[in-house]
Design a protein around this motif. Structure first.
Motif, PDB file in Angstrom:
ATOM      1  N   ASP A 106     -13.347   5.301  -3.917  1.00 60.06           N
ATOM      2  CA  ASP A 106     -12.203   5.714  -4.736  1.00 60.06           C
ATOM      3  C   ASP A 106     -10.944   5.850  -3.873  1.00 60.06           C
ATOM      4  O   ASP A 106     -10.859   6.758  -3.045  1.00 60.06           O
ATOM      5  N   PRO A 107      -9.960   4.984  -4.066  1.00 55.60           N
ATOM      6  CA  PRO A 107      -8.739   5.053  -3.263  1.00 55.60           C
ATOM      7  C   PRO A 107      -7.996   6.390  -3.385  1.00 55.60           C
ATOM      8  O   PRO A 107      -7.206   6.739  -2.505  1.00 55.60           O
ATOM      9  N   ARG A 108      -8.262   7.150  -4.431  1.00 53.06           N
ATOM     10  CA  ARG A 108      -7.582   8.454  -4.581  1.00 53.06           C
ATOM     11  C   ARG A 108      -8.041   9.463  -3.536  1.00 53.06           C
ATOM     12  O   ARG A 108      -7.416  10.505  -3.363  1.00 53.06           O
ATOM     13  N   ARG A 109      -9.106   9.163  -2.808  1.00 47.60           N
ATOM     14  CA  ARG A 109      -9.573  10.031  -1.722  1.00 47.60           C
ATOM     15  C   ARG A 109      -8.738   9.846  -0.453  1.00 47.60           C
ATOM     16  O   ARG A 109      -8.921  10.561   0.511  1.00 47.60           O
ATOM     17  N   ILE A 110      -7.844   8.862  -0.455  1.00 48.65           N
ATOM     18  CA  ILE A 110      -7.099   8.463   0.737  1.00 48.65           C
ATOM     19  C   ILE A 110      -5.629   8.866   0.596  1.00 48.65           C
ATOM     20  O   ILE A 110      -4.999   8.553  -0.408  1.00 48.65           O
ATOM     21  N   ILE A 143       0.839  -1.205   0.000  1.00 46.82           N
ATOM     22  CA  ILE A 143       0.000   0.000   0.000  1.00 46.82           C
ATOM     23  C   ILE A 143       0.867   1.245   0.000  1.00 46.82           C
ATOM     24  O   ILE A 143       0.614   2.197  -0.752  1.00 46.82           O
ATOM     25  N   VAL A 144       1.901   1.262   0.821  1.00 42.10           N
ATOM     26  CA  VAL A 144       2.794   2.420   0.878  1.00 42.10           C
ATOM     27  C   VAL A 144       3.483   2.624  -0.473  1.00 42.10           C
ATOM     28  O   VAL A 144       3.627   3.746  -0.948  1.00 42.10           O
ATOM     29  N   ALA A 145       3.878   1.530  -1.125  1.00 45.95           N
ATOM     30  CA  ALA A 145       4.570   1.618  -2.413  1.00 45.95           C
ATOM     31  C   ALA A 145       3.641   1.982  -3.566  1.00 45.95           C
ATOM     32  O   ALA A 145       4.009   2.776  -4.433  1.00 45.95           O
ATOM     33  N   SER A 146       2.425   1.431  -3.578  1.00 48.92           N
ATOM     34  CA  SER A 146       1.552   1.555  -4.756  1.00 48.92           C
ATOM     35  C   SER A 146       0.204   2.203  -4.496  1.00 48.92           C
ATOM     36  O   SER A 146      -0.573   2.377  -5.420  1.00 48.92           O
ATOM     37  N   GLY A 147      -0.107   2.504  -3.236  1.00 44.82           N
ATOM     38  CA  GLY A 147      -1.396   3.092  -2.907  1.00 44.82           C
ATOM     39  C   GLY A 147      -2.441   2.037  -2.584  1.00 44.82           C
ATOM     40  O   GLY A 147      -2.227   0.843  -2.784  1.00 44.82           O
ATOM     41  N   PHE A 148      -3.561   2.500  -2.078  1.00 44.55           N
ATOM     42  CA  PHE A 148      -4.668   1.610  -1.736  1.00 44.55           C
ATOM     43  C   PHE A 148      -5.341   1.115  -3.013  1.00 44.55           C
ATOM     44  O   PHE A 148      -5.370   1.822  -4.025  1.00 44.55           O
ATOM     45  N   ARG A 149      -5.904  -0.084  -2.929  1.00 47.56           N
ATOM     46  CA  ARG A 149      -6.709  -0.642  -4.009  1.00 47.56           C
ATOM     47  C   ARG A 149      -8.046  -1.081  -3.429  1.00 47.56           C
ATOM     48  O   ARG A 149      -8.111  -1.589  -2.318  1.00 47.56           O
TER      49      ARG A 149
END
Length: 150
Positions: free
Chosen positions: A135-139, A43-49
């Protein structure tokens, strides 16, 4: 050295602390996501999914309650559990306060960004609140370290 509670006293402008009230549309909140060390590194490397499913359907499951997040993943060794501290702009929020709610798994199709399960409503065994963000971009991850001790 500041404790976790003291650090939260210095929240960024526009970020709100957990209260007994529901998250309000458009606000940004500190939330927590419990996971394993390996998933946390990913998650830290690629973001939440977004998950493929769950109690509220697909999304990223979070809580404003650190105790709730620290229990995840359930039935997993304590030594491998970590909590990621994030801030989330919740967007448009729907309250899902009972099993078989008409939008329990389809809320994102109805134009909502976040589904919120209130504490003590009978949907979550622990009685603690839960949020699902479509939407994971909100995080946004808040800390350089992803390991937050409960």
């Amino acid at each position: 050295i500041l404790t976790e509670t003291q650090r939260d006293d210095f929240l960024p402008p526009g970020v709100f602390r957990l209260d007994a009230e529901p998250p309000h549309d458009g606000r940004t909140y500190v939330m927590y996501h419990g996971t394993t060390q390996a998933y946390a590194q990913s998650i830290v490397a690629s973001g939440f999914r977004r998950s493929s499913g769950g109690m509220l359907g697909p999304g990223v499951y979070l809580s404003r309650d650190l105790q709730k997040a620290s229990r995840y993943p359930p039935n997993h060794p304590e030594w491998d559990k970590v909590v990621i501290k994030v801030k989330v702009n919740v967007g448009r929020v729907i309250v899902i306060n009972r099993q078989n709610h008409p939008f329990q798994k389809t809320w994102s199709n109805q134009g909502y960004d976040t589904a919120w399960v209130p504490p003590k409503c009978g949907m979550v065994r622990s009685g603690l609140e839960e949020n699902c963000v479509w939407d994971p971009r909100r995080i946004q991850i808040l800390q350089n370290t992803y390991c937050v001790k409960a």
